[in-house]
Motif scaffolding. Structure first.
Motif, PDB file in Angstrom:
ATOM      1  N   ALA A  74     -60.571  80.822  66.186  1.00 35.07           N
ATOM      2  CA  ALA A  74     -61.349  79.877  67.005  1.00 35.07           C
ATOM      3  C   ALA A  74     -60.447  78.960  67.816  1.00 35.07           C
ATOM      4  O   ALA A  74     -60.878  78.377  68.813  1.00 35.07           O
ATOM      5  N   LYS A  75     -59.190  78.816  67.383  1.00 26.94           N
ATOM      6  CA  LYS A  75     -58.244  77.951  68.097  1.00 26.94           C
ATOM      7  C   LYS A  75     -57.144  78.768  68.787  1.00 26.94           C
ATOM      8  O   LYS A  75     -56.050  78.261  69.035  1.00 26.94           O
ATOM      9  N   ALA A  76     -57.450  80.009  69.094  1.00 22.12           N
ATOM     10  CA  ALA A  76     -56.469  80.855  69.776  1.00 22.12           C
ATOM     11  C   ALA A  76     -56.075  80.243  71.109  1.00 22.12           C
ATOM     12  O   ALA A  76     -56.917  79.754  71.869  1.00 22.12           O
ATOM     13  N   ALA A  77     -54.777  80.266  71.403  1.00 21.54           N
ATOM     14  CA  ALA A  77     -54.255  79.673  72.638  1.00 21.54           C
ATOM     15  C   ALA A  77     -53.882  80.779  73.619  1.00 21.54           C
ATOM     16  O   ALA A  77     -53.452  81.862  73.207  1.00 21.54           O
ATOM     17  N   PRO A  78     -54.020  80.524  74.912  1.00 13.65           N
ATOM     18  CA  PRO A  78     -53.629  81.551  75.885  1.00 13.65           C
ATOM     19  C   PRO A  78     -52.117  81.703  75.960  1.00 13.65           C
ATOM     20  O   PRO A  78     -51.376  80.727  75.847  1.00 13.65           O
ATOM     21  N   ARG A 115     -40.178  80.067  71.311  1.00 11.39           N
ATOM     22  CA  ARG A 115     -40.456  78.634  71.499  1.00 11.39           C
ATOM     23  C   ARG A 115     -41.801  78.269  70.889  1.00 11.39           C
ATOM     24  O   ARG A 115     -41.952  77.197  70.295  1.00 11.39           O
ATOM     25  N   GLN A 116     -42.799  79.165  71.027  1.00 10.99           N
ATOM     26  CA  GLN A 116     -44.132  78.848  70.525  1.00 10.99           C
ATOM     27  C   GLN A 116     -44.189  78.770  69.003  1.00 10.99           C
ATOM     28  O   GLN A 116     -45.008  78.030  68.443  1.00 10.99           O
ATOM     29  N   ALA A 150     -52.716  87.342  57.075  1.00 13.56           N
ATOM     30  CA  ALA A 150     -51.420  87.839  56.606  1.00 13.56           C
ATOM     31  C   ALA A 150     -50.248  87.386  57.466  1.00 13.56           C
ATOM     32  O   ALA A 150     -49.105  87.340  56.980  1.00 13.56           O
ATOM     33  N   HIS A 151     -50.509  87.050  58.727  1.00 15.08           N
ATOM     34  CA  HIS A 151     -49.439  86.706  59.664  1.00 15.08           C
ATOM     35  C   HIS A 151     -49.707  85.326  60.271  1.00 15.08           C
ATOM     36  O   HIS A 151     -50.642  85.173  61.058  1.00 15.08           O
ATOM     37  N   ILE A 180     -53.869  87.890  76.750  1.00 16.22           N
ATOM     38  CA  ILE A 180     -53.004  87.711  75.574  1.00 16.22           C
ATOM     39  C   ILE A 180     -53.317  86.373  74.918  1.00 16.22           C
ATOM     40  O   ILE A 180     -53.376  85.340  75.600  1.00 16.22           O
ATOM     41  N   LYS A 181     -53.519  86.397  73.611  1.00 14.10           N
ATOM     42  CA  LYS A 181     -53.833  85.190  72.849  1.00 14.10           C
ATOM     43  C   LYS A 181     -52.810  84.996  71.733  1.00 14.10           C
ATOM     44  O   LYS A 181     -52.315  85.967  71.145  1.00 14.10           O
ATOM     45  N   ILE A 182     -52.528  83.743  71.447  1.00 15.92           N
ATOM     46  CA  ILE A 182     -51.652  83.387  70.334  1.00 15.92           C
ATOM     47  C   ILE A 182     -52.516  82.751  69.254  1.00 15.92           C
ATOM     48  O   ILE A 182     -53.223  81.768  69.510  1.00 15.92           O
ATOM     49  N   ILE A 183     -52.462  83.320  68.049  1.00 19.68           N
ATOM     50  CA  ILE A 183     -53.315  82.865  66.947  1.00 19.68           C
ATOM     51  C   ILE A 183     -52.435  82.363  65.811  1.00 19.68           C
ATOM     52  O   ILE A 183     -51.562  83.081  65.320  1.00 19.68           O
ATOM     53  N   LYS A 184     -52.699  81.134  65.417  1.00 15.20           N
ATOM     54  CA  LYS A 184     -51.949  80.531  64.312  1.00 15.20           C
ATOM     55  C   LYS A 184     -52.911  80.183  63.184  1.00 15.20           C
ATOM     56  O   LYS A 184     -53.197  79.016  62.925  1.00 15.20           O
ATOM     57  N   GLY A 185     -53.455  81.220  62.553  1.00 16.88           N
ATOM     58  CA  GLY A 185     -54.292  81.007  61.380  1.00 16.88           C
ATOM     59  C   GLY A 185     -55.761  80.834  61.641  1.00 16.88           C
ATOM     60  O   GLY A 185     -56.555  80.813  60.697  1.00 16.88           O
ATOM     61  N   ASP A 186     -56.180  80.701  62.902  1.00 19.13           N
ATOM     62  CA  ASP A 186     -57.599  80.448  63.194  1.00 19.13           C
ATOM     63  C   ASP A 186     -57.928  81.033  64.560  1.00 19.13           C
ATOM     64  O   ASP A 186     -57.460  80.543  65.588  1.00 19.13           O
TER      65      ASP A 186
END
Length: 503
Positions: free
Chosen positions: A114-118, A134-135, A42-43, A106-112
């Motif tokens: 498995a590819k979460a970024a720190p 910025r991200q 959803a996000h 803390i993780k940044i998730i953009k749709g997946d």
């Protein structure tokens, strides 16, 4: 205080409380993996804090995270903040998914997921907001003129400038993926008009062209000439973004040093008593000529931590140490001259160097129930003795190791009369592990090496009965001699490991 003053104070307090509660409501509380996956769908941009209620750092972050969420709730493009109580049973899979080893994570998730970024930004409201804004923006942009290129070079500390003939090609997707991965340290720009970056190229020049420009080294332009894959391009960009030569002990270069020592690519360390122009020139040339090589200059008086870590004595002249993380190998040349640098690297590339190990000397008396190993004897005793060997890799400062010590000694005593089994230990902070088959990511690390050479990690309870049971079920040699009767001591300790010692 007058009644009117008390009333005003109460109103202000009530307003502040309502504002805080409203801000907190803007942070979505996650319950379980299925809920998180729904949020991810959803996000498109989701920042998730995994916390523990007892953690002081988490308590300090909580109001800042809530206020940042309130600021960002109407941002375009959308930015959504969430939180996960990692101590709740429903969230245990998320703790494992994101490999949480400390709080807050803390993780940044953009749709997946498995590819979460720190998340690597600040932890105050303003810093969180600025970092996440910025991200959420694209990690790259297109340039359309020579003036825009000149401005990008002037503004960027490190710039990757690419010619890509299409923004839908596989090469462009690789470029975009790496740009997103390294966006915090490197600016990425691209052009679709090759003449802007390569005026002398003929009309049939269609292959991608990627160059790196550093503001502090304007004359140093690195060109990527490898296969365009995310792994290779990101490795090249990460290493080439470093200065040609890093100086150990320089406060301003700490961030660069952390990158160099965490990268999987080789690093050349030159240790000297005093810096010289001749050596610096040789090291700069080595850096230019070897795309994936990080080059570090360490003056002995400013580099004691490094010397202690590698167990390299400070000598007159130049000591060259080359570390290859992928091969888990180090190579040393003592009493070198600056002019030896090119030959040392050539021999490394040709596989002609003899491996060097950080090692203690074997103990004069090694007759105890637990065999003491050092790097010099490890291969022969663990893989060459024709016996099953149960090895503990420990750190002297590790509390879990100290707790295990009497139990480990007891296991050694129990099997002292068994000719097919060796119970051993090695201080992994003072000795290299001379085989890529075994690694110590934490302490203590317990591994069982069978007489056939198979390596079996141990991850069970560290009590005598459990260890003896594991040995009995894993060994390939036949029991011999007298074995002590095992007890049934219960384990009351969680199976945790201490942090691995780092430079």
């Amino acid at each position: 205080m007058a009644p009117k003053g008390r009333l005003a104070a109460l109103l202000v307090a009530a307003f502040c409380l309502c504002s805080t509660l409203a801000a907190a409501a803007d942070v979505i509380a996650v319950s379980g993996e299925a809920h998180l996956q729904e949020l991810v769908k959803a996000h498109p941009f989701l920042a998730v804090e995994l916390y523990a209620p007892w953690c002081g750092h988490c308590k300090k972050l909580e109001p800042e995270w809530a206020k940042a969420a309130a600021q960002l709730k109407d941002h375009d493009p959308p930015i959504t903040l969430a939180k996960v109580d990692a101590t709740e049973k429903a969230n245990e899979p998320l703790k494992a998914l994101f490999k949480v080893s400390g709080f807050p994570t803390i993780k940044i998730i953009k749709g997946d997921t498995a590819k979460a970024a720190p998340y690597e930004g600040p932890r105050d409201e303003a810093g969180i907001v600025a970092y996440l804004k910025r991200q959420v923006q694209p990690a790259y942009s297109q340039l359309a003129s020579a003036e825009e290129i000149a401005a990008a070079k002037a503004e960027s500390e490190v710039l990757v400038l690419a010619y890509l003939d299409s923004n839908t090609s596989a090469e462009f997707k690789t470029f975009a993926e790496v740009a997103d991965q390294l966006r915090n340290d490197i600016d990425f720009r691209f052009v679709t008009d090759r003449s802007l970056v390569d005026p002398g190229c003929a009309a049939d020049c269609t292959s991608p062209l990627l160059t790196m420009h550093k503001r502090e080294e304007p004359g140093e332009v690195a060109t990527y000439d490898g296969k365009l894959t995310p792994e290779l391009l990101s490795g090249w960009a990460a290493v080439k973004s470093l200065p040609l030569v890093l100086k150990f002990g320089s406060p301003s270069g700490m961030k660069h040093l952390q990158k160099a020592f965490s990268a999987p690519s080789p690093r050349l360390i030159a240790v000297v008593q005093e810096e010289s122009g001749e050596l610096l020139e040789q090291l700069q040339q080595a850096s230019r000529a070897n795309a994936e090589l990080a080059v570090i200059l360490a003056v002995a008086k400013d580099s004691q931590r490094l010397l202690d870590f590698y167990k390299v004595p400070a000598r007159p002249g130049v000591t060259l140490l080359l570390e290859d993380p992928k091969a888990a190998a180090k190579y040393l040349k003592a009493d070198a001259k600056p002019s030896d640098v090119p030959e040392f690297l050539r021999e490394f590339q040709e596989g002609a160097l003899e491996r060097w190990l950080k090692s203690e000397e074997p103990p004069a008396d090694n007759s105890g129930p637990v065999r003491v190993l050092v790097a010099k004897t490890f291969e022969e005793e663990v893989f060459g003795g024709g016996k099953d060997v149960f090895v503990e890799l420990y750190a002297p400062w590790c509390g879990h190791c100290k707790k295990l010590e009497p139990i480990w000694d007891s296991v050694g005593k129990a099997l002292a009369g068994d000719d097919g089994i060796v119970v051993a230990k090695m201080d992994a902070t003072q000795n290299d592990i001379p085989t890529p088959k075994i690694t110590a990511k934490g302490y203590p690390t317990l591994v069982f090496v069978t007489a056939k050479g198979d390596v079996v990690p141990f991850g069970g309870k560290r009590e005598k009965a459990d260890l003896l049971s594991f040995i009995a079920s894993t060994r390939v040699t036949k029991p011999s001699g007298d074995a002590e009767e095992e007890d049934d001591t219960e384990d009351d300790d969680e199976d945790e490991t201490g942090s691995k010692d780092e430079l």
